[in-house]
Design a protein around this motif. Structure first.
Motif, PDB file in Angstrom:
ATOM      1  N   PHE A  50      24.515  10.395  74.318  1.00 18.95           N
ATOM      2  CA  PHE A  50      25.043  11.301  75.336  1.00 18.95           C
ATOM      3  C   PHE A  50      24.533  12.721  75.116  1.00 18.95           C
ATOM      4  N   ILE A  51      24.612  13.183  73.884  1.00 17.18           N
ATOM      5  CA  ILE A  51      24.164  14.548  73.553  1.00 17.18           C
ATOM      6  C   ILE A  51      22.673  14.711  73.837  1.00 17.18           C
ATOM      7  N   LYS A  52      21.901  13.693  73.467  1.00 16.06           N
ATOM      8  CA  LYS A  52      20.455  13.757  73.691  1.00 16.06           C
ATOM      9  C   LYS A  52      20.141  13.808  75.193  1.00 16.06           C
ATOM     10  N   LEU A  53      20.817  12.972  75.971  1.00 13.85           N
ATOM     11  CA  LEU A  53      20.603  12.964  77.420  1.00 13.85           C
ATOM     12  C   LEU A  53      20.907  14.320  78.042  1.00 13.85           C
ATOM     13  N   GLN A  54      22.047  14.884  77.661  1.00 19.29           N
ATOM     14  CA  GLN A  54      22.456  16.160  78.250  1.00 19.29           C
ATOM     15  C   GLN A  54      21.558  17.308  77.792  1.00 19.29           C
ATOM     16  N   ARG A  55      21.136  17.262  76.542  1.00 16.27           N
ATOM     17  CA  ARG A  55      20.262  18.328  76.029  1.00 16.27           C
ATOM     18  C   ARG A  55      18.921  18.322  76.753  1.00 16.27           C
ATOM     19  N   THR A  56      18.307  17.145  76.892  1.00 16.52           N
ATOM     20  CA  THR A  56      17.001  17.067  77.553  1.00 16.52           C
ATOM     21  C   THR A  56      17.118  17.415  79.044  1.00 16.52           C
ATOM     22  N   LYS A  57      18.249  17.041  79.666  1.00 13.51           N
ATOM     23  CA  LYS A  57      18.471  17.355  81.071  1.00 13.51           C
ATOM     24  C   LYS A  57      18.523  18.872  81.285  1.00 13.51           C
ATOM     25  N   GLN A  58      19.114  19.571  80.305  1.00 17.10           N
ATOM     26  CA  GLN A  58      19.226  21.028  80.393  1.00 17.10           C
ATOM     27  C   GLN A  58      17.993  21.746  79.853  1.00 17.10           C
ATOM     28  N   GLU A  59      16.975  20.932  79.485  1.00 22.55           N
ATOM     29  CA  GLU A  59      15.723  21.481  78.940  1.00 22.55           C
ATOM     30  C   GLU A  59      15.986  22.385  77.732  1.00 22.55           C
ATOM     31  N   MET A  60      16.906  21.951  76.890  1.00 22.41           N
ATOM     32  CA  MET A  60      17.259  22.674  75.672  1.00 22.41           C
ATOM     33  C   MET A  60      16.582  21.984  74.488  1.00 22.41           C
ATOM     34  N   THR A  61      15.971  22.756  73.617  1.00 22.35           N
ATOM     35  CA  THR A  61      15.347  22.162  72.436  1.00 22.35           C
ATOM     36  C   THR A  61      16.420  21.791  71.413  1.00 22.35           C
ATOM     37  N   GLN A  62      16.048  20.944  70.456  1.00 16.46           N
ATOM     38  CA  GLN A  62      16.983  20.608  69.381  1.00 16.46           C
ATOM     39  C   GLN A  62      17.375  21.868  68.603  1.00 16.46           C
ATOM     40  N   GLY A  63      16.399  22.772  68.447  1.00 20.24           N
ATOM     41  CA  GLY A  63      16.673  24.015  67.734  1.00 20.24           C
ATOM     42  C   GLY A  63      17.711  24.867  68.443  1.00 20.24           C
ATOM     43  N   ASP A  64      17.596  24.938  69.782  1.00 17.35           N
ATOM     44  CA  ASP A  64      18.559  25.708  70.581  1.00 17.35           C
ATOM     45  C   ASP A  64      19.971  25.165  70.425  1.00 17.35           C
ATOM     46  N   LEU A  65      20.096  23.841  70.428  1.00 20.39           N
ATOM     47  CA  LEU A  65      21.416  23.224  70.349  1.00 20.39           C
ATOM     48  C   LEU A  65      21.995  23.289  68.935  1.00 20.39           C
ATOM     49  N   ALA A  66      21.122  23.104  67.947  1.00 13.94           N
ATOM     50  CA  ALA A  66      21.609  23.008  66.562  1.00 13.94           C
ATOM     51  C   ALA A  66      21.954  24.366  65.948  1.00 13.94           C
ATOM     52  N   LYS A  67      21.327  25.437  66.427  1.00 15.07           N
ATOM     53  CA  LYS A  67      21.433  26.754  65.802  1.00 15.07           C
ATOM     54  C   LYS A  67      22.890  27.171  65.551  1.00 15.07           C
ATOM     55  N   GLY A  68      23.189  27.411  64.275  1.00 18.77           N
ATOM     56  CA  GLY A  68      24.520  27.886  63.895  1.00 18.77           C
ATOM     57  C   GLY A  68      25.571  26.781  63.815  1.00 18.77           C
ATOM     58  N   ILE A  69      25.176  25.529  64.118  1.00 23.35           N
ATOM     59  CA  ILE A  69      26.149  24.433  64.076  1.00 23.35           C
ATOM     60  C   ILE A  69      25.765  23.417  63.003  1.00 23.35           C
ATOM     61  N   VAL A  70      24.537  22.890  63.118  1.00 29.53           N
ATOM     62  CA  VAL A  70      24.039  21.921  62.130  1.00 29.53           C
ATOM     63  C   VAL A  70      22.561  22.173  61.918  1.00 29.53           C
ATOM     64  N   SER A  71      21.997  21.539  60.893  1.00 29.18           N
ATOM     65  CA  SER A  71      20.551  21.646  60.676  1.00 29.18           C
ATOM     66  C   SER A  71      19.821  20.817  61.734  1.00 29.18           C
ATOM     67  N   LEU A  72      18.559  21.135  61.922  1.00 34.81           N
ATOM     68  CA  LEU A  72      17.732  20.427  62.901  1.00 34.81           C
ATOM     69  C   LEU A  72      17.639  18.943  62.554  1.00 34.81           C
ATOM     70  N   SER A  73      17.459  18.638  61.284  1.00 35.21           N
ATOM     71  CA  SER A  73      17.326  17.243  60.862  1.00 35.21           C
ATOM     72  C   SER A  73      18.628  16.469  61.065  1.00 35.21           C
ATOM     73  N   TYR A  74      19.772  17.163  60.867  1.00 28.55           N
ATOM     74  CA  TYR A  74      21.054  16.491  61.037  1.00 28.55           C
ATOM     75  C   TYR A  74      21.306  16.194  62.518  1.00 28.55           C
ATOM     76  N   LEU A  75      20.940  17.125  63.409  1.00 31.87           N
ATOM     77  CA  LEU A  75      21.083  16.886  64.849  1.00 31.87           C
ATOM     78  C   LEU A  75      20.207  15.708  65.276  1.00 31.87           C
ATOM     79  N   SER A  76      19.002  15.642  64.696  1.00 34.48           N
ATOM     80  CA  SER A  76      18.104  14.538  65.018  1.00 34.48           C
ATOM     81  C   SER A  76      18.727  13.198  64.629  1.00 34.48           C
ATOM     82  N   LYS A  77      19.409  13.169  63.477  1.00 34.66           N
ATOM     83  CA  LYS A  77      20.077  11.938  63.026  1.00 34.66           C
ATOM     84  C   LYS A  77      21.240  11.577  63.962  1.00 34.66           C
ATOM     85  N   ILE A  78      21.975  12.604  64.434  1.00 34.94           N
ATOM     86  CA  ILE A  78      23.084  12.351  65.366  1.00 34.94           C
ATOM     87  C   ILE A  78      22.543  11.737  66.663  1.00 34.94           C
ATOM     88  N   GLU A  79      21.476  12.359  67.205  1.00 38.62           N
ATOM     89  CA  GLU A  79      20.927  11.903  68.484  1.00 38.62           C
ATOM     90  C   GLU A  79      20.312  10.511  68.388  1.00 38.62           C
TER      91      GLU A  79
END
Length: 423
Positions: A7-36
């Motif tokens: 769900f998160i991956k679908l919504q992020r790509t729909k909003q044309e948001m990079t993983q870095g944009d979404l993860a910043k200040g919340i989780v590491s880039l690698s951890y967001l990738s594992k979640i997605e």
């Protein structure tokens, strides 16, 4: 329940948001990738923060409403409906999807493939297939049923019927693993029947069309019944069971008239025209093709198709005055066709073939048909027209004593005919 990472991956790509944009200040880039990619389960607090940044509410109170709206929209995609209404309902649901976490999301996203195909946006349908491909590994059996069916629809629209059948078969494998309304099963069976017809698998086309017809008769869905009768008529015509073919076409015509469905009526008249042409009954063939020509509401492609058929019928019975009349009408129609339309190229060849024959411009006729028209038909595997025009060319060569060339094109016509009658 949809996997939250998907769900998160679908919504992020729909909003044309990079993983870095979404993860910043919340989780590491690698951890967001594992979640997605569903390789880890994040805490509810992290999910909440990610959803907040995406502008999404985690609130199940609207889920039943969204589900009901989706169900209504899905049904609109399977019947003849006003496209404006389909688009309006889509936009309403999309607004809810954009701000709410719901179990309906994946099925809604999968149905977008069919939605784009209905709108004629083939590129957008392919983009949606590519977008969903990354998360298709998380689909349950219901998702997979529609995922494969709509991918089959896409390949049917682009004329790739072998791949379409592959996906329809994958969809059919899920029938015993999901609970569907009977009409959904019938729709797939009808679609498989149509695809078998396109692939010239005549017995299979008859089998699947009869399965679908049984359901549609019980539901009094007369338009679908008529469509099944047309496929059955085409199939029986191919194996020369003309009485059964005529019976099915007449049933389709009757149902089209009862329901005042012009599309059904015109399609049936065209196919009855082909049938009587196959039987060398030009008088009856002409009568049915004229029904299409005389209808002011006929689509341009239907009119052009019948004009091409009338040229052939009148030429065969040596009525050259009417042949000339329909050549001129065809030239006028083709000027109105889009340059990019594949039908324009086909009917350019058909019209000029008879134009050169009628003018006795033999060199032009031979060059056009041997170097352009026959290769075009072979490339497109249009065996019905390949049989007709190869035989026309062979008879011409025989008439002008070019027997070697005549023999060659009789063989081409015979090969094409075998493909048509493949059962």
């Amino acid at each position: 329940m949809i996997e939250i990472g998907s769900f998160i991956k679908l919504q992020r790509t729909k909003q044309e948001m990079t993983q870095g944009d979404l993860a910043k200040g919340i989780v590491s880039l690698s951890y967001l990738s594992k979640i997605e990619n569903l390789k880890t389960e994040a805490s509810p607090e992290i999910i909440q923060m990610l959803c907040t940044r995406l502008g999404i509410q985690i609130d199940n109170s609207l889920d039943a409403t969204i589900q009901e709206k989706c169900k209504k929209w899905y049904s609109m995609l399977f019947e003849v409906n006003d496209k404006k209404e389909i688009i309006a309902t889509y936009n309403e649901i999309q607004n809810l999807m954009d701000t709410n976490l719901t179990e309906s999301l994946l099925l809604f996203e999968i149905h977008k493939i069919r939605y784009y195909l209905i709108l004629g946006d083939i590129d957008e349908a392919l983009n949606k297939i590519n977008d969903l491909n990354d998360i298709s590994g998380t689909f349950d059996n219901l998702h997979l049923f529609y995922w494969n069916k709509f991918r089959g629809n896409y390949h049917s629209v682009i004329g790739d019927f072998s791949n379409a059948m592959h996906f329809y078969n994958l969809s059919e494998e899920k029938l015993n693993k999901v609970e569907l309304e009977e009409q959904e099963t019938a729709d797939l069976q009808y679609t498989i029947g149509v695809t078998h017809s396109k692939l010239r698998n005549t017995l299979e086309a008859i089998d699947y069309s009869n399965k679908a017809l049984e359901v549609y008769m019980k539901q009094y869905n007369f338009i679908r019944c008529a469509q099944c009768h047309i496929i059955l008529g085409i199939s029986y015509r191919r194996i020369r069971m003309y009485k059964k073919a005529i019976k099915n076409f007449n049933l389709a015509l009757h149902l089209g008239e009862l329901n005042n469905n012009n599309e059904i009526k015109l399609l049936t008249h065209q196919n009855l025209g082909y049938l009587y042409s196959t039987k060398d009954d030009s008088k009856e063939a002409i009568r049915h093709f004229q029904e299409v020509i005389n209808d002011e509401n006929a689509q341009l492609i239907d009119t052009l198709n019948s004009v091409g058929s009338l040229m052939r019928e009148y030429y065969n019975i040596k009525d050259f005055g009417n042949t000339r009349k329909f050549i001129d009408q065809g030239i006028d129609l083709i000027r109105r066709y889009s340059v990019k339309s594949p039908y324009r190229e086909l009917y350019y060849y058909v019209i000029n073939t008879y134009d050169y024959l009628l003018k006795e411009e033999h060199d032009k006729f031979e060059n056009l048909v041997t170097k352009e028209f026959i290769p075009y038909l072979q490339k497109n595997k249009d065996y019905a027209n390949l049989s007709v025009y190869s035989e026309l060319l062979a008879k011409h060569f025989e008439k002008v004593s070019k027997y070697k060339n005549a023999s060659k094109y009789y063989r081409v016509a015979n090969f094409a005919y075998k493909q048509i009658t493949n059962i």
